[in-house]
Scaffold this motif. Structure first.
Motif, mmCIF file in Angstrom:
data_model
loop_
_atom_site.group_PDB
_atom_site.id
_atom_site.type_symbol
_atom_site.label_atom_id
_atom_site.label_comp_id
_atom_site.label_asym_id
_atom_site.label_seq_id
_atom_site.Cartn_x
_atom_site.Cartn_y
_atom_site.Cartn_z
ATOM 1 N N ASP A 28 92.763 56.795 44.396
ATOM 2 C CA ASP A 28 92.762 55.532 42.979
ATOM 3 C C ASP A 28 91.654 54.631 44.432
ATOM 4 O OD1 ASP A 28 92.270 54.462 41.196
ATOM 5 O OD2 ASP A 28 94.716 54.698 40.213
ATOM 6 N N HIS A 29 90.967 53.581 43.738
ATOM 7 C CA HIS A 29 90.457 52.315 43.910
ATOM 8 C C HIS A 29 90.276 51.556 42.840
ATOM 9 C CE1 HIS A 29 87.012 53.919 41.921
ATOM 10 N NE2 HIS A 29 86.108 53.146 42.093
ATOM 11 N N LEU A 30 89.934 50.733 43.462
ATOM 12 C CA LEU A 30 90.342 49.330 42.944
ATOM 13 C C LEU A 30 89.303 48.120 43.309
ATOM 14 C CD1 LEU A 30 91.054 47.521 39.829
ATOM 15 C CD2 LEU A 30 92.646 46.758 41.607
ATOM 16 N N VAL A 31 88.699 47.365 42.810
ATOM 17 C CA VAL A 31 87.533 45.800 44.051
ATOM 18 C C VAL A 31 88.617 45.006 43.485
ATOM 19 C CG1 VAL A 31 85.470 45.197 43.491
ATOM 20 C CG2 VAL A 31 85.380 47.261 43.359
ATOM 21 N N SER A 32 88.383 44.531 44.432
ATOM 22 C CA SER A 32 89.372 43.140 43.962
ATOM 23 C C SER A 32 89.057 41.618 44.842
ATOM 24 C CB SER A 32 91.279 43.243 44.857
ATOM 25 O OG SER A 32 91.806 43.954 44.068
ATOM 26 N N PRO A 33 87.880 41.569 44.005
ATOM 27 C CA PRO A 33 87.243 39.939 44.083
ATOM 28 C C PRO A 33 88.246 39.044 44.356
ATOM 29 C CG PRO A 33 86.874 40.459 42.377
ATOM 30 C CD PRO A 33 87.190 41.771 42.681
ATOM 31 N N LYS A 34 87.753 37.884 45.357
ATOM 32 C CA LYS A 34 89.004 36.501 45.082
ATOM 33 C C LYS A 34 87.777 35.295 45.649
ATOM 34 C CE LYS A 34 93.256 38.692 46.623
ATOM 35 N NZ LYS A 34 92.743 40.014 46.503
ATOM 36 N N LEU A 35 87.667 34.807 44.387
ATOM 37 C CA LEU A 35 87.535 33.216 44.571
ATOM 38 C C LEU A 35 88.259 32.176 45.009
ATOM 39 C CD1 LEU A 35 84.168 31.345 44.571
ATOM 40 C CD2 LEU A 35 84.673 31.390 42.329
ATOM 41 N N SER A 36 87.935 31.461 45.819
ATOM 42 C CA SER A 36 88.404 30.049 46.725
ATOM 43 C C SER A 36 87.153 28.542 45.941
ATOM 44 C CB SER A 36 89.968 30.022 47.026
ATOM 45 O OG SER A 36 90.482 28.265 47.266
ATOM 46 N N LEU A 37 87.796 28.014 46.012
ATOM 47 C CA LEU A 37 87.077 26.708 45.587
ATOM 48 C C LEU A 37 88.295 25.446 45.893
ATOM 49 C CD1 LEU A 37 84.419 26.776 42.499
ATOM 50 C CD2 LEU A 37 84.308 26.925 45.032
ATOM 51 N N ILE A 38 87.824 24.065 46.896
ATOM 52 C CA ILE A 38 88.715 23.121 47.753
ATOM 53 C C ILE A 38 87.112 22.022 47.336
ATOM 54 C CG2 ILE A 38 90.106 21.809 49.055
ATOM 55 C CD1 ILE A 38 90.626 24.714 50.277
ATOM 56 N N LEU A 39 87.568 21.373 46.375
ATOM 57 C CA LEU A 39 86.931 19.700 45.959
ATOM 58 C C LEU A 39 88.359 18.520 46.733
ATOM 59 C CD1 LEU A 39 86.389 20.245 42.255
ATOM 60 C CD2 LEU A 39 84.544 20.839 44.027
ATOM 61 N N GLY A 40 87.333 17.864 47.764
ATOM 62 C CA GLY A 40 87.520 16.755 48.072
ATOM 63 C C GLY A 40 87.152 16.508 50.081
ATOM 64 N N PRO A 41 88.462 15.980 50.053
ATOM 65 C CA PRO A 41 88.853 14.956 49.467
ATOM 66 C C PRO A 41 88.789 13.821 48.918
ATOM 67 C CG PRO A 41 89.130 14.885 52.079
ATOM 68 C CD PRO A 41 88.532 15.935 52.084
ATOM 69 N N TRP A 42 89.474 13.065 47.753
ATOM 70 C CA TRP A 42 89.123 11.411 48.239
ATOM 71 C C TRP A 42 90.832 11.212 48.127
ATOM 72 C CZ3 TRP A 42 87.309 15.033 44.888
ATOM 73 C CH2 TRP A 42 85.738 15.999 45.322
ATOM 74 N N ALA A 43 90.588 9.510 48.487
ATOM 75 C CA ALA A 43 92.124 9.100 48.676
ATOM 76 C C ALA A 43 93.215 10.125 49.135
ATOM 77 C CB ALA A 43 92.259 8.635 47.480
ATOM 78 N N LYS A 44 93.137 11.065 50.662
ATOM 79 C CA LYS A 44 93.733 12.067 50.827
ATOM 80 C C LYS A 44 94.349 12.841 49.901
ATOM 81 C CE LYS A 44 95.591 9.188 54.491
ATOM 82 N NZ LYS A 44 96.543 8.279 55.370
ATOM 83 N N THR A 45 93.734 12.822 48.830
ATOM 84 C CA THR A 45 93.924 13.468 48.041
ATOM 85 C C THR A 45 93.065 14.953 47.388
ATOM 86 O OG1 THR A 45 94.883 12.383 46.829
ATOM 87 C CG2 THR A 45 94.379 13.849 45.324
ATOM 88 N N GLU A 46 92.929 16.571 47.503
ATOM 89 C CA GLU A 46 92.194 16.980 47.444
ATOM 90 C C GLU A 46 92.207 17.960 46.085
ATOM 91 O OE1 GLU A 46 91.593 19.367 50.800
ATOM 92 O OE2 GLU A 46 93.151 20.687 50.636
ATOM 93 N N PHE A 47 91.728 19.039 45.620
ATOM 94 C CA PHE A 47 91.701 19.695 44.427
ATOM 95 C C PHE A 47 91.474 20.503 43.938
ATOM 96 C CE2 PHE A 47 91.064 15.394 42.938
ATOM 97 C CZ PHE A 47 91.756 15.088 41.960
ATOM 98 N N PHE A 48 91.684 22.233 44.040
ATOM 99 C CA PHE A 48 91.563 23.729 44.300
ATOM 100 C C PHE A 48 91.551 24.990 43.567
ATOM 101 C CE2 PHE A 48 96.224 22.863 45.243
ATOM 102 C CZ PHE A 48 96.763 23.967 44.405
ATOM 103 N N ILE A 49 91.039 25.779 43.140
ATOM 104 C CA ILE A 49 90.862 26.252 41.960
ATOM 105 C C ILE A 49 90.730 27.631 43.117
ATOM 106 C CG2 ILE A 49 89.701 27.126 40.463
ATOM 107 C CD1 ILE A 49 88.632 24.659 39.692
ATOM 108 N N ASN A 50 91.816 28.887 42.111
ATOM 109 C CA ASN A 50 91.890 30.037 43.163
ATOM 110 C C ASN A 50 92.037 31.083 42.067
ATOM 111 O OD1 ASN A 50 92.389 29.346 45.146
ATOM 112 N ND2 ASN A 50 94.525 28.266 45.432
ATOM 113 N N ALA A 51 90.925 32.127 42.113
ATOM 114 C CA ALA A 51 91.350 32.962 40.807
ATOM 115 C C ALA A 51 90.544 34.102 41.679
ATOM 116 C CB ALA A 51 89.638 33.146 39.915
ATOM 117 N N GLY A 52 91.110 35.434 41.197
ATOM 118 C CA GLY A 52 91.176 36.509 41.836
ATOM 119 C C GLY A 52 91.489 37.725 40.862
ATOM 120 N N ARG A 53 91.710 38.842 41.248
ATOM 121 C CA ARG A 53 91.613 40.242 40.966
ATOM 122 C C ARG A 53 92.421 41.438 42.164
ATOM 123 N NH1 ARG A 53 90.641 43.766 36.993
ATOM 124 N NH2 ARG A 53 90.770 46.186 37.561
ATOM 125 N N GLY A 54 93.447 41.371 41.487
ATOM 126 C CA GLY A 54 94.682 42.271 43.202
ATOM 127 C C GLY A 54 95.397 43.717 42.779
#
Length: 265
Positions: free
Chosen positions: A19-45
């Protein structure tokens, strides 16, 4: 993935599968501002039963089962000495693996959907003092329609831990940790639930030299009568005329002391 299984106890379960399965993943990190960062993670497993399940002719099980996950959150060190993160997440499975206590094995089950919140904190109010606090809430449900109900057995709703550590006090160190596990449904219609548990562990350590350390651990410090896990299924004891559905539990260890001497070479 490619499986080649030889069933020694039952030749019907022998065979090959792939069997086979494609598992793409994406991670975005925005910042830092005032020692703070925001993140978005998405993926298939995926998750999978082992190769025996993938090739079994008797009681077969699926091969690779797709999973999709998404996470949105923030991390900050805006408050001096405090590292904190907050995340919202969701996770979808095409087939849930449910542990069957009576059989002692996992069973491929219905599709599921989870969503939740996690809040993690690490605070150092003093150079020698560290506080860790983690909280999590989860909403776990089967995502299809079934008269049996939509609850996932043994999926707890709330988990929390708190640990206070004193370190670098000369040769001494100590920590105290509390762990809370909330209750969870034991059957799909939520008519029976497990009991919540709270346990406390203590650790005291002393450095006896550059390479030697003595550690004392006390598990379940207050000797609480709680269960590590609970299941709901039918069983029949000697003298009973028919099987009876009831809770089956694995109790937590009573207060236990462990002394460890570690030597590095």
């Amino acid at each position: 993935m490619h499986f080649d299984v030889e069933g020694l106890s039952d030749a019907a379960n022998s065979g090959s599968a792939k069997d086979h399965l494609v598992s793409p993943k994406l991670s975005l990190i925005l910042g830092p501002w005032a020692k703070t960062e925001f993140f978005i993670n998405a993926g298939r497993g995926f998750h999978s039963n082992d190769a025996r399940g993938a090739t079994a002719a008797v009681d077969p099980a699926p091969g690779l089962v797709a999973a999709r996950g998404y996470e949105l959150g923030a991390r900050t060190e805006w408050i001096p000495g405090l590292q904190s993160s907050l995340a919202l997440w969701t996770l979808d499975f095409d087939s849930e693996l449910v542990y069957v206590g009576d059989a002692g094995a996992t069973e491929a089950n219905r599709p599921s959907k989870r969503r939740g919140v996690e809040w993690n904190n690490r605070w150092a109010p003093r150079p020698w003092l560290l506080v860790d606090a983690d909280l999590a809430w989860t909403h776990a449900r089967f995502s299809d329609d079934d008269p049996a109900g939509d609850r996932i057995p043994n999926a707890v709703d709330k988990v929390a831990s708190l640990a206070v550590t004193a370190r670098e006090l000369g040769p001494w160190s100590a920590s105290l940790q509390w762990r809370y596990l909330g209750s969870g449904a034991l059957v799909e219609d939520n008519s029976v639930r497990s009991s919540a548990s709270l346990t406390t562990n203590l650790r005291i350590g002393r450095q006896l030299g550059a390479r030697t350390e003595l550690t004392l651990d006390v598990f379940n410090l207050f000797d609480r009568k709680v269960n590590d896990i609970e299941y709901w299924y039918e069983s029949q004891l000697p003298g009973e005329t028919a099987p009876v559905a009831d809770k089956h539990v694995h109790p937590a260890e009573p207060r236990t002391v462990r002394l460890t001497l570690r030597r590095a070479f």
